[in-house]
Write an enzyme that holds these catalytic residues in place. Structure first.
Site, PDB file in Angstrom:
ATOM      1  N   SER A 176       0.824  -1.202   0.103  1.00 26.96           N
ATOM      2  CA  SER A 176       0.064  -0.196  -0.098  1.00 26.96           C
ATOM      3  C   SER A 176       0.770   1.243   0.058  1.00 26.96           C
ATOM      4  CB  SER A 176      -1.055  -0.156   1.291  1.00 26.96           C
ATOM      5  OG  SER A 176      -0.264  -0.244   2.386  1.00 26.96           O
ATOM      6  N   HIS A 204      -5.403  -3.011  -2.792  1.00 25.20           N
ATOM      7  CA  HIS A 204      -5.001  -2.014  -4.115  1.00 25.20           C
ATOM      8  C   HIS A 204      -4.957  -2.413  -5.286  1.00 25.20           C
ATOM      9  CE1 HIS A 204      -4.328   1.167  -0.893  1.00 25.20           C
ATOM     10  NE2 HIS A 204      -3.858   0.007  -0.214  1.00 25.20           N
ATOM     11  N   LYS A 236     -11.639   1.296  -1.714  1.00 21.86           N
ATOM     12  CA  LYS A 236     -10.596   1.900  -2.521  1.00 21.86           C
ATOM     13  C   LYS A 236     -10.976   1.828  -4.204  1.00 21.86           C
ATOM     14  CE  LYS A 236      -7.625   1.305   1.030  1.00 21.86           C
ATOM     15  NZ  LYS A 236      -6.879   0.313   1.956  1.00 21.86           N
TER      16      LYS A 236
END
Ligand SMILES: *Cc1c(COP(=O)(O)O)cnc(C)c1O
Length: 389
Positions: A176, A204, A236
């Protein structure tokens, strides 16, 4: 005076580690208003630009009209509603796994999963750059806990050789704060040699990697035997909120029985699940968002290396610029902000000491011109704050 909070806070300030919360006064996006100032932002995790997508907003509003607002109870009591269930089925299909379980946040998904799978007498091995929630989960589990060198299969191997009990190898998919990928094919092979399970937190990677946005396991073509425990977060690239675990029937049933952060919390608002069902369709189907990201990433990397800056080895929308000292990272971030650009300085303890960085993130909603503006502002900021000062 047992609690001397004021000197603790003063120390943190003196070390350039004091944290402040910027006040967002607009919807999330690439053009935001923060603390009264309009800014071009390169720091949120809304990689595909779905957080403020009209169709996702409409699904959320319609969901609230149909299902009300609060979840009202935990899943095991009477809080597990049809939208939650439909989203779990859609996520299982999306990940090509028998089942998926929806949780209220990625932090809870990680805590719940690790602590349900391993305990005293077992072993949990983690990449040393794993997300804080994974490290916390490992410590809390009561299993023997050890961190191996970042993406270092030999370092993992020597720990696997000494492991006892059920052994879980845990890694971020996309790291990340660095943006690089876990070396999953080699890691999974090594784990298998030792009979260990692999758990990947791909917070992610989903939406960004893989032809259909299926994340790092789609990117590398890995199946449920190679990665038995797969975590995704919905805050996200999905642009909504919550998280999921995908895996076998037995894994999901075990989590429903034993994962305390799943059992002892109110279900997320069903309307959020309605919004995620819509954003999942956009994430899978709108390939142009990933293609646009790839173009912007290439443009940014070319521009930054021309400035002589230190880029990290990242093929993802996370494109950190390594700076070193916290003070200089803060200085560059402030200089960018004076030029109308928002990029966050990331400092220890979030990253190792001496590796403070500007964490630039790109979004499918950025234009080529936006990236040029960022590059220009970076060049000016560097002139204002030459290296070594
Ligand atoms: C953001 C993040 C989480 C936490 O997810 P939330 O849903 O925000 O709680 C977990 N793991 C990784 C790698 C993350 O980046």
């Amino acid at each position: 005076m047992p609690f001397d909070l004021s000197s603790r806070l003063a120390e943190r300030r003196a070390a350039h580690l004091y944290r402040q919360r910027p006040l967002l006064e607009s919807p999330q996006g690439v053009r935001v208003v923060v603390d009264g100032q309009p800014l071009l932002a390169f720091c949120n995790n809304d990689y595909l630009g779905l957080a403020s997508h009209p169709a996702v907003i409409e699904a959320f509003a319609e969901g609230a009209r149909q299902w009300g607002v609060g979840g009202g109870a935990s899943h095991l009591v009477v809080g597990h509603s049809s939208p939650h269930h439909a989203l779990e089925e859609a996520l299982a299909e999306f990940t090509g796994r028998p089942r998926a379980l929806l949780l209220s946040s990625g932090y809870m998904a990680n805590l719940g999963t690790v602590t349900a799978l391993v305990g005293q007498g077992d072993t949990v091995l983690e990449d040393r750059l794993n997300h804080a929630s994974l490290l916390d989960a490992g410590l809390l589990s009561g299993a023997r806990f050890s961190r191996y060198l970042h993406n270092d299969i030999e370092s993992l191997g020597s720990r696997l050789a000494k492991a006892e009990g059920n052994t879980l190898v845990v890694t971020d998919g996309v790291f990340s704060m660095d943006g690089d990928l876990a070396e999953l094919p080699a890691l999974c092979a090594k784990a298998r040699e030792h009979g260990a399970w692999v758990m990947v937190d791909d917070a992610h990677g989903f939406g960004c990697l893989g032809r259909n946005g299926g994340g790092i396991v789609e990117h590398f073509g890995l199946n449920v035997d190679q990665v038995p425990v797969l975590i995704g977060t919905l805050g996200k690239a999905f642009g909504t909120a919550g998280a999921f675990v995908a895996g076998s029937e037995e894994l999901i049933e075990s989590l429903i029985q034993f994962a305390r952060p799943y059992i002892y919390t109110t279900s997320q608002p069903p309307a959020v699940a309605c919004a995620t069902l819509r954003s999942l369709q956009l994430l899978q189907g709108e390939h142009w968002r990933r293609e646009r990201l790839a173009q912007l990433i290439a443009q940014f990397r070319l521009g930054v290396s021309a400035l002589g800056l230190n880029l990290m080895d990242s093929p993802t929308p996370i494109q950190p610029i390594l700076v070193g000292s916290s003070e200089r990272a803060l200085g560059l971030s402030a200089a960018l902000r004076r030029r109308g650009i928002l990029v966050t300085a990331i400092r220890p303890p979030t990253v190792p000491r001496g590796t403070a960085r500007l964490r630039v993130t790109l979004s499918a909603l950025h234009s080529e011109d936006d990236v040029n503006q960022l590059l220009e502002a970076l060049q000016q900021a560097l002139r204002e704050l030459p290296e070594g000062e």
